[in-house]
Design a protein around this motif. Structure first.
Motif, PDB file in Angstrom:
ATOM      1  N   PRO A   1      37.064  36.355  53.349  1.00  0.00           N
ATOM      2  CA  PRO A   1      38.304  36.116  52.617  1.00  0.00           C
ATOM      3  C   PRO A   1      38.017  35.868  51.145  1.00  0.00           C
ATOM      4  CG  PRO A   1      38.198  34.773  54.609  1.00  0.00           C
ATOM      5  CD  PRO A   1      36.836  35.353  54.403  1.00  0.00           C
TER       6      PRO A   1
ATOM      7  N   GLY B   1      39.899  34.167  47.608  1.00  0.00           N
ATOM      8  CA  GLY B   1      41.010  33.375  47.120  1.00  0.00           C
ATOM      9  C   GLY B   1      41.884  34.173  46.172  1.00  0.00           C
ATOM     10  N   ALA B   2      43.182  33.846  46.141  1.00  0.00           N
ATOM     11  CA  ALA B   2      44.121  34.574  45.275  1.00  0.00           C
ATOM     12  C   ALA B   2      43.731  34.458  43.812  1.00  0.00           C
ATOM     13  CB  ALA B   2      45.539  34.039  45.498  1.00  0.00           C
ATOM     14  N   SER B   3      43.282  33.285  43.387  1.00  0.00           N
ATOM     15  CA  SER B   3      42.924  33.105  41.977  1.00  0.00           C
ATOM     16  C   SER B   3      41.707  33.951  41.619  1.00  0.00           C
ATOM     17  CB  SER B   3      42.636  31.629  41.683  1.00  0.00           C
ATOM     18  OG  SER B   3      41.560  31.158  42.480  1.00  0.00           O
ATOM     19  N   ASP B   4      40.763  34.104  42.558  1.00  0.00           N
ATOM     20  CA  ASP B   4      39.585  34.941  42.297  1.00  0.00           C
ATOM     21  C   ASP B   4      39.981  36.402  42.188  1.00  0.00           C
ATOM     22  OD1 ASP B   4      37.459  32.877  42.475  1.00  0.00           O
ATOM     23  OD2 ASP B   4      38.224  32.671  44.503  1.00  0.00           O
ATOM     24  N   ALA B   5      40.852  36.854  43.102  1.00  0.00           N
ATOM     25  CA  ALA B   5      41.299  38.245  43.060  1.00  0.00           C
ATOM     26  C   ALA B   5      42.112  38.516  41.802  1.00  0.00           C
ATOM     27  CB  ALA B   5      42.128  38.569  44.306  1.00  0.00           C
ATOM     28  N   ASP B   6      42.890  37.512  41.381  1.00  0.00           N
ATOM     29  CA  ASP B   6      43.741  37.690  40.207  1.00  0.00           C
ATOM     30  C   ASP B   6      42.904  37.896  38.949  1.00  0.00           C
ATOM     31  OD1 ASP B   6      46.491  37.796  39.480  1.00  0.00           O
ATOM     32  OD2 ASP B   6      46.202  35.962  38.345  1.00  0.00           O
TER      33      ASP B   6
ATOM     34  N   ASN C   1      46.581  42.533  32.895  1.00  0.00           N
ATOM     35  CA  ASN C   1      45.139  42.415  32.936  1.00  0.00           C
ATOM     36  C   ASN C   1      44.539  42.592  31.541  1.00  0.00           C
ATOM     37  OD1 ASN C   1      45.881  43.813  35.766  1.00  0.00           O
ATOM     38  ND2 ASN C   1      44.174  42.412  36.005  1.00  0.00           N
TER      39      ASN C   1
ATOM     40  N   ILE D   1      49.308  28.474  55.201  1.00  0.00           N
ATOM     41  CA  ILE D   1      48.563  29.032  54.074  1.00  0.00           C
ATOM     42  C   ILE D   1      47.096  28.660  54.223  1.00  0.00           C
ATOM     43  CG2 ILE D   1      48.278  29.025  51.576  1.00  0.00           C
ATOM     44  CD1 ILE D   1      51.206  28.358  51.305  1.00  0.00           C
TER      45      ILE D   1
ATOM     46  N   ARG E   1      45.871  44.057  38.540  1.00  0.00           N
ATOM     47  CA  ARG E   1      47.137  43.788  39.208  1.00  0.00           C
ATOM     48  C   ARG E   1      48.076  44.971  39.001  1.00  0.00           C
ATOM     49  NH1 ARG E   1      45.866  38.858  36.866  1.00  0.00           N
ATOM     50  NH2 ARG E   1      47.316  39.090  35.110  1.00  0.00           N
TER      51      ARG E   1
ATOM     52  N   THR F   1      35.675  30.028  46.778  1.00  0.00           N
ATOM     53  CA  THR F   1      35.300  31.088  45.846  1.00  0.00           C
ATOM     54  C   THR F   1      34.123  31.858  46.427  1.00  0.00           C
ATOM     55  OG1 THR F   1      36.036  29.824  43.939  1.00  0.00           O
ATOM     56  CG2 THR F   1      34.447  31.592  43.529  1.00  0.00           C
TER      57      THR F   1
ATOM     58  N   TYR G   1      40.377  41.597  39.878  1.00  0.00           N
ATOM     59  CA  TYR G   1      40.924  42.914  40.172  1.00  0.00           C
ATOM     60  C   TYR G   1      42.174  43.197  39.341  1.00  0.00           C
ATOM     61  CZ  TYR G   1      37.776  42.500  44.118  1.00  0.00           C
ATOM     62  OH  TYR G   1      36.659  42.336  44.889  1.00  0.00           O
TER      63      TYR G   1
END
Length: 383
Positions: free
Chosen positions: A174, A176-181, A191, A160, A186, A165, A184
């Motif tokens: 790249p 991070g998943a938390s930033d995309a969550d 949302n 992983i 889902r 950020t 953007y």
């Protein structure tokens, strides 16, 4: 407090300030004033001396007439204290960093920094502290239950990859998943969108496609895909209903905390039904000319013969309404004839936009003995 400033060749004279602020009196040739070198409100390092006693510290510059330098923090003086000296004569004030605030390199040419940095502030971090706190390339990173190591990455743990950020979303990097969550939408929802949203598409395919087999049943809207608009305690809902063309309809529901307030449904057949009843279209009205407006006119005729009567509301000037007799109710008399519209001398009906003339003869052909209510349906144009 920020970092105090220092500048070259700043020197001014000042009055005898006592223990108060320095009232700056200008710079000699070859030097610049504090106002030339620093912004208003800026904090600066200063030295002040009358030739016998000297003080140094941090001052705050105020621009005006005259300019002043407040003695915000006294860092030291010639007598070993941090008290503001009492200057009773003219002094000289200049910009210089005190020794206690001057950085110094060690024998190896390195700049030592604190071994206990404050990680909540933008301060210099020693290499030794960083080496123990952050994961280093080529080094085994040990995580214990007593200390969580912060990773600014990217570093891979068991396949992983942790990424930082991002600060520039225009670059290919790249995220991070938390930033995309948080940034953007889902696919599975959840949302919360803030501010205005603009959706564009260059194709004819559906841009937003809400799919669900449960249709709005007239009372429950939460099980169906729909769009909502909420203001305060009131929410409007819009649904597409029906699983076939014959059963298709579009429902608009206004609801509040107490439940459904009203609804309106537009069916595939074009019928518009509301919670207060079904609406009729103009094509469904009984008259083909939708611009015609109708009045019911009732007049009393107490004698036979000719009489003129005025419409309750006049029609458009220059137009001739339609006057249709629909019945009579005799009060006295024994007339068996129906009243009829009179004619003008040219043979046209005696009807204008303001009224009409009617004739009525009794059963014996005379014009006496009539007393009845006459009713007419009048249609015409007001505009």
């Amino acid at each position: 407090m920020g970092i105090p400033q220092v500048a070259d060749l700043v020197l001014e004279s000042a009055n005898a300030p006592g223990t108060g602020a320095f009232i700056l009196g200008g710079a000699p040739d070859g030097r610049q004033t504090f106002a030339d070198a620093f912004p208003a409100g800026g904090e600066v390092y200063y030295y002040a001396s009358d030739g016998t006693q000297t003080e140094w510290g941090i001052g705050t510059l105020t621009l005006g007439s005259p300019n002043t330098l407040a003695r915000t923090t006294v860092l030291g003086n010639l007598f070993g204290s941090k008290n503001a000296l009492n200057f009773t004569a003219s002094i000289t004030v200049w910009s210089e960093i005190p020794a206690q605030r001057t950085q110094s390199l060690d024998d190896a040419g390195m700049l030592p920094v604190s071994g206990n940095p404050d990680f909540a502030r933008d301060v210099a971090l020693s290499a030794k502290v960083a080496d123990g706190r952050y994961g280093a390339i080529g080094k085994v990173l040990q995580l214990t239950s007593t200390a969580v190591q912060a990773v600014t990455g990217p570093v891979t743990f068991s396949g992983i990859t942790m990424v930082p950020t991002p600060t520039d979303y225009t670059q290919k990097q790249p995220i991070g998943a938390s930033d995309a969550d948080a940034r953007y939408a889902r696919l599975l929802g959840g949302n919360t969108w803030n501010n205005g949203q603009t959706f564009t598409s260059a194709t004819s395919s559906q841009l937003i496609n809400l799919v669900n087999t449960t249709a709005f049943d007239g009372t429950t809207w939460l099980n169906s895909p729909h769009l909502t608009h909420t203001v305060g305690t009131v929410t409007s809902h819009m649904f597409a209903q029906g699983s076939s063309e014959t059963s298709a309809s579009l429902a608009f529901v206004l609801g509040g905390r107490s439940g459904q307030l009203s609804n309106m449904t537009l069916s595939a057949t074009g019928v518009l039904a509301t919670s207060s009843g079904t609406l009729a279209f103009t094509s469904q009205l009984p008259f083909s000319d939708q611009a015609l407006r109708w009045q019911v006119v009732t007049v009393r005729k107490t004698t036979g013969g000719s009489s003129s009567h005025t419409f309750p509301t006049a029609y458009k000037a220059g137009t001739t309404p339609f006057v249709i007799p629909v019945g009579s109710q005799e009060i006295t008399g024994t007339s068996y004839g129906m009243p009829y519209l009179a004619r003008n001398s040219d043979g046209s009906l005696a009807v204008s936009n303001t009224g009409f003339t009617v004739n009525w003869e009794t059963n014996n052909g005379t014009t006496s003995g009539a007393d009845a209510w006459l009713t007419y349906l009048v249609g015409g144009y007001f505009s």
